[in-house]
Design a protein around this motif. Structure first.
Motif, short mmCIF file in Angstrom:
data_model
loop_
_atom_site.label_atom_id
_atom_site.label_comp_id
_atom_site.label_asym_id
_atom_site.label_seq_id
_atom_site.Cartn_x
_atom_site.Cartn_y
_atom_site.Cartn_z
N ARG A 151 0.86 -0.86 -0.10
CA ARG A 151 0.28 -0.54 0.01
C ARG A 151 0.57 1.32 0.23
O ARG A 151 1.84 1.36 0.43
N GLU A 152 0.47 2.16 -0.84
CA GLU A 152 1.16 3.94 -0.89
C GLU A 152 1.21 4.39 0.40
O GLU A 152 0.09 4.83 1.14
N GLY A 153 2.36 4.37 0.63
CA GLY A 153 2.51 5.20 2.37
C GLY A 153 2.56 4.83 3.31
O GLY A 153 3.05 5.28 4.39
#
Length: 310
Positions: A264-266
């Motif tokens: 997941r991004e971040g």
């Protein structure tokens, strides 16, 4: 001593309330029950169903005149903070400001604030000390750090004593299936149903999981020490998500392979907090081993699932 606990019907707050009651302290709980549960509030605590952004808060302070505020109420969903940053800020920043104003007006002696490892962002060290740079990656991290600055200024301006406690990934009984700590409950629930847990990324990412009862005991210790300190509440033990699944398989006597999904991004790759300062200042250290904490959590989830299915 009279202690007002915001979010006292919630996951961490209700455990804090239990420990305060066990220490024979008077406890006032303020919770809007958006995520908290009324039945989790100890019967000896006085309960007010109130939002921390509400004008009613001042009436409660005027009536109860607490000596200490332990502030746990918050919007804690990182992804929700990115989708609705204004609402996140209203709860976490404006809500804390309302509490600080009431605390000054009604002569509260100490303000204990639940902050988060999310304020640090991507770590530049294996074990993050309180002096690590602050560079949050999410609106949630920003909205947890900003009140720290307000607390510091209120302390300088009005003499308000405080302790700021930055939590690692808290897990345990009464937790909802959200947040970084919620990964444990999510995995346990799926594996009890003989379903594979979902891992985002390669599973080599690490987290510092601390049991909720140890977090509660740190808050209770801060009643009488840790004045004007910022402290990490953590185990200082890193555990990979792959190792977590392996450990749960062993403890539950199953063999369930996880399903790997795109990262997941971040998401932060590694997060482990140094608790040396906290142990020294609060004369505190974690008492619940990972093995015992996981056993208690498995038992809790199993019972909750049987109640729901029954």
């Amino acid at each position: 001593m009279k202690v007002l606990v915001t979010g006292g019907a919630g996951f961490i707050g209700s455990h804090i309330v239990d420990q305060l009651i066990a220490d024979n302290l008077q406890v006032i709980v303020v919770d809007n029950l958006s995520t908290g549960r009324r039945h989790q509030v100890h019967s000896s605590a006085k309960f007010y169903p109130c939002d921390i952004t509400s004008q009613e808060l001042e009436v409660i302070f005027a009536q109860e005149k607490p000596d200490v505020v332990i502030h746990q109420a918050a919007q804690i969903d990182v992804r929700q903070s990115m989708l609705a940053p204004l609402q996140d800020a209203v709860v976490n920043i404006i809500g804390t400001l309302r509490l600080l104003e009431c605390s000054i007006q009604h002569h509260v002696q100490k303000f204990i604030y639940a902050s988060s490892a999310a304020v640090y962002g991507i770590p530049n060290a294996s074990y993050i000390k309180e002096t690590h740079q602050i560079l949050p990656l999410s609106c949630y991290g920003i909205s947890k750090y900003t009140p720290e600055q307000y607390i510091r200024v209120f302390s300088e301006q009005y003499g308000l004593n405080y302790s700021i406690l930055r939590y690692a990934n808290v897990y345990g009984e009464r937790q909802e299936l959200t947040g970084e700590g919620g990964v444990i409950l999510s995995f346990v629930q799926k594996m009890l149903q003989n379903k594979p847990p979902h891992i985002f990324g390669d599973g080599l990412q690490t987290r510092d999981f601390i049991h909720v009862k140890d977090v509660a005991s740190a808050n209770v210790a801060a009643l009488r020490s840790g004045n004007r300190e910022v402290l990490n509440v953590a185990t200082s033990q890193a555990l990979s998500i792959n190792d977590l699944v392996e450990l749960l398989n062993e403890m539950m006597s199953v063999h369930i392979e996880p399903v790997y999904l795109p990262a997941r991004e971040g998401d932060i790759r590694h997060s482990c907090l140094n608790n040396d300062r906290t142990k020294e200042v609060l004369q505190w250290e974690p008492q619940v081993s990972l093995h015992r904490g996981l056993l208690q959590t498995i038992h809790y989830v199993r019972n909750r699932m049987s109640i729901v299915s029954g």
